[in-house]
Write an enzyme that holds these catalytic residues in place. Structure first.
Site, mmCIF file in Angstrom:
data_model
loop_
_atom_site.group_PDB
_atom_site.id
_atom_site.type_symbol
_atom_site.label_atom_id
_atom_site.label_comp_id
_atom_site.label_asym_id
_atom_site.label_seq_id
_atom_site.Cartn_x
_atom_site.Cartn_y
_atom_site.Cartn_z
ATOM 1 N N ALA A 15 -3.442 -3.147 -6.947
ATOM 2 C CA ALA A 15 -4.222 -4.271 -7.457
ATOM 3 C C ALA A 15 -4.148 -5.514 -6.571
ATOM 4 C CB ALA A 15 -3.762 -4.626 -8.871
ATOM 5 N N ARG A 45 -1.755 -11.329 3.375
ATOM 6 C CA ARG A 45 -1.378 -11.380 4.790
ATOM 7 C C ARG A 45 -2.360 -10.644 5.710
ATOM 8 N NH1 ARG A 45 4.754 -9.597 4.221
ATOM 9 N NH2 ARG A 45 4.023 -8.986 2.158
HETATM 10 C C1 UD1 Z 1 7.846 -4.659 -3.804
HETATM 11 C C2 UD1 Z 1 9.205 -4.500 -4.500
HETATM 12 C C3 UD1 Z 1 10.339 -4.631 -3.483
HETATM 13 C C4 UD1 Z 1 10.150 -3.581 -2.415
HETATM 14 C C5 UD1 Z 1 8.773 -3.702 -1.780
HETATM 15 C C6 UD1 Z 1 8.537 -2.541 -0.852
HETATM 16 C C7 UD1 Z 1 8.917 -5.442 -6.747
HETATM 17 C C8 UD1 Z 1 9.175 -6.598 -7.637
HETATM 18 N N1 UD1 Z 1 9.354 -5.543 -5.505
HETATM 19 O O1 UD1 Z 1 7.788 -5.980 -3.285
HETATM 20 O O2 UD1 Z 1 11.599 -4.448 -4.111
HETATM 21 O O3 UD1 Z 1 11.157 -3.717 -1.442
HETATM 22 O O4 UD1 Z 1 7.740 -3.669 -2.781
HETATM 23 O O5 UD1 Z 1 7.290 -2.619 -0.214
HETATM 24 O O6 UD1 Z 1 8.360 -4.456 -7.187
HETATM 25 N N2 UD1 Z 1 0.733 -4.719 -7.124
HETATM 26 C C9 UD1 Z 1 -0.108 -4.604 -8.203
HETATM 27 N N3 UD1 Z 1 -0.111 -5.587 -9.149
HETATM 28 C C10 UD1 Z 1 0.692 -6.683 -9.071
HETATM 29 C C11 UD1 Z 1 1.562 -6.782 -7.974
HETATM 30 C C12 UD1 Z 1 1.559 -5.778 -7.008
HETATM 31 O O7 UD1 Z 1 -0.865 -3.644 -8.307
HETATM 32 O O8 UD1 Z 1 0.633 -7.511 -9.989
HETATM 33 C C13 UD1 Z 1 0.726 -3.656 -6.111
HETATM 34 C C14 UD1 Z 1 0.295 -4.153 -4.753
HETATM 35 O O9 UD1 Z 1 -1.106 -3.988 -4.590
HETATM 36 C C15 UD1 Z 1 1.069 -3.232 -3.818
HETATM 37 C C16 UD1 Z 1 2.342 -2.910 -4.601
HETATM 38 O O10 UD1 Z 1 2.054 -3.179 -5.944
HETATM 39 O O11 UD1 Z 1 0.391 -2.012 -3.575
HETATM 40 C C17 UD1 Z 1 3.523 -3.751 -4.146
HETATM 41 O O12 UD1 Z 1 3.264 -5.112 -4.357
HETATM 42 P P1 UD1 Z 1 3.749 -6.237 -3.366
HETATM 43 O O13 UD1 Z 1 3.309 -7.552 -3.874
HETATM 44 O O14 UD1 Z 1 3.375 -5.868 -1.978
HETATM 45 O O15 UD1 Z 1 5.336 -6.122 -3.585
HETATM 46 P P2 UD1 Z 1 6.454 -6.619 -2.601
HETATM 47 O O16 UD1 Z 1 6.612 -8.072 -2.712
HETATM 48 O O17 UD1 Z 1 6.215 -6.029 -1.272
HETATM 49 CA CA CA Z 2 4.314 -4.825 -0.135
#
Ligand code: UD1
Ligand code: CA
Length: 458
Positions: A12, A17
């Protein structure tokens, strides 16, 4: 008891970046959106359901992904990874039994091997297991906190970690296997009382531990499996890793590559025995190369079939075309739009062939444009011949029958036909059909003007 597997793919986020209007999961490597690779891995596990959580540009993502057998759910605002999983819960079948598992994948972590995912699922008997990896550069990742017995007790997000925790190199990949029943029980008690006011999926670990459950973990065989794509540097890095792995796989099946680091396949490549590919070539769509085919450096081939023993020389661009055996193409040739080149023929340097059937044993060796044409066998097309196939509105065909000879620098104004064994004199602008077996030429007879003087400057 019925064993079930549900898969949730989180996709989502907008991917700030990437600094792009295209949502992150549609950014590509090896010619396909990153999300497609994740869906493909998910399908390889034969799950009972796959649910993709979409948010940013959801409709666009949906329309770009071949979506048979997928559920899509909308996460209106991105409140965190746990919130995203929560949105998918209604799609998960409600057989509440201990043997039903849910696997959570990330849309931006596309290279995880199916073997790794299987071993993660095998390791979640106790209730939950997470994929972790040792990273040289753990910046940005959640850190895995273990107690003195080595058991996982918590995941701390980078932004929340203290100095001691930041020094930990074991990181959370994000991928979780969990018993469905436990997921449903625990997901509702995650709060957003943290730095980012987000619902962190990683809080599942602490909740599991508080519930007396031992958290399992698995690490991938290759550390690149768990790389994520958050920016264009990581995207390019994954492209190169993927291409190199693909190249090694092809080489192990008999392909000769002069440099596997300078080789790109953005589609599917099939090849026979003793095929050689020089540096810098790009293959797109469906490409098939027969035995003993030789591809010179810096060629681009898209949706092309090449039969045995044909050579493509350097810098040739070929799309939607078929070449039979023992053909010589290039260097610097362009073939496109349904061209069919029969065996033992030659398309030489700076020759463009479009929508043309080119017969056996025929040659266009230098600097020509042959479009919308049927060329017979044993035809010789001299240097600089142009088929004038377009009147500015419509396209017309040129027919050249067997054994014809087209003199250099001629223009053939289509629709037009050159009969069998006809000869067209060099420099002819052919406006009417040329009869078989005869010499046809259309040009002003050469003359010399006696006593002519060049004008002088006043
Ligand atoms: C997340 C993990 C972190 C891990 C990292 C690895 C959490 C809180 N943290 O952080 O521990 O080391 O991934 O890459 O889970 N997404 C949604 N809805 C949201 C938020 C995110 O669908 O509300 C999806 C994003 O599109 C993405 C994935 O979840 O595909 C990860 O989200 P992202 O914001 O990149 O998490 P990180 O901060 O990287
Ligand atoms: Ca990520």
């Amino acid at each position: 008891m019925i064993f079930m597997l549900n898969i949730i793919i989180l996709a989502a986020g907008s991917g700030k970046r990437m600094q792009s209007k295209i949502p992150k999961v549609l950014h590509t490597f090896a010619g396909r959106p990153m999300l497609e690779y994740v869906i493909e891995s998910a399908k390889n596990l034969n799950p009972d359901s796959i649910t993709v959580v979409l948010g940013h540009e959801a409709d666009l993502v949906k329309s770009c992904i071949k979506n048979n057998d997928l559920n899509f759910v909308l996460q209106e605002s991105q409140l965190g990874t746990a919130h995203a999983v929560m949105c998918a819960i209604p799609m998960i079948s409600s057989f509440d039994n201990d043997d039903s598992n849910t696997l959570i994948l990330y849309g931006d972590v596309p290279l995880v091997n199916v073997r790794t995912l299987r071993s993660l699922l095998d390791s979640c008997h106790a209730g939950i297991s997470i994929l972790t990896s040792i990273s040289d550069n753990p910046y940005g990742y959640g850190r895995i906190i273990r107690n003195e017995f080595g058991d996982i007790v918590q995941i701390v997000e980078h932004k929340e970690a203290n100095c001691e925790q930041l020094a930990i190199t074991e990181v959370n990949v994000g991928i979780v296997a969990i018993q469905t029943e436990k997921l449903k029980k625990w997901i509702g008690i995650i709060f957003n009382n943290n730095e980012q006011r987000e619902y962190y999926l990683t809080d599942l670990v602490k909740i599991a531990v508080d519930d007396g459950v031992i958290v399992g973990s698995v690490s991938p065989n290759d550390s690149w499996e768990v790389l994520g794509i958050n920016d264009h540097i990581q995207q390019a890095n994954i492209e190169r890793i993927y291409q190199y792995e693909q190249a090694k796989n092809y080489m192990s099946k008999g392909l000769t590559l002069s440099d596997p680091r300078r080789f790109d396949v953005r589609g599917s490549l099939k090849f026979g025995r003793d095929v050689f590919i020089d540096v810098g070539c790009i293959f797109e769509g469906v490409v098939e190369l027969g035995n003993d085919v030789h591809i010179g450096p810096y060629c681009v081939l898209r949706d092309v079939t090449i039969e045995k023993n044909t050579r493509i020389e350097a810098y040739s661009h070929i799309s939607n075309s078929i070449m039979e055996s023992n053909v010589a193409i290039g260097p610097f040739a362009k073939l496109c739009k349904g061209s069919y080149i029969k065996s033992n023929s030659k398309i030489g340097n700076f020759v463009e062939i479009k929508n043309t059937n080119f017969g056996n044993n025929s040659k266009a060796s230098h600097l020509s444009y042959i479009g919308d044409s049927n060329i017979g066998s044993n035809v010789n097309i001299g240097a600089g011949v142009v088929t004038c196939n377009y009147d500015g509105v419509n396209k017309f065909r040129t027919i050249i029958e067997d054994n014809a000879f087209i003199g250099s620098g001629s223009q053939l104004i289509a629709p037009i036909k050159v009969g069998e064994s006809a000869t067209i004199g060099a420099g002819t602008t052919l406006t009417d059909d040329a009869p078989a077996d005869q010499l046809t030429l259309a040009r002003v007879r050469q003359k010399t003007v006696v006593n002519w003087k060049r004008p002088k400057k006043n």
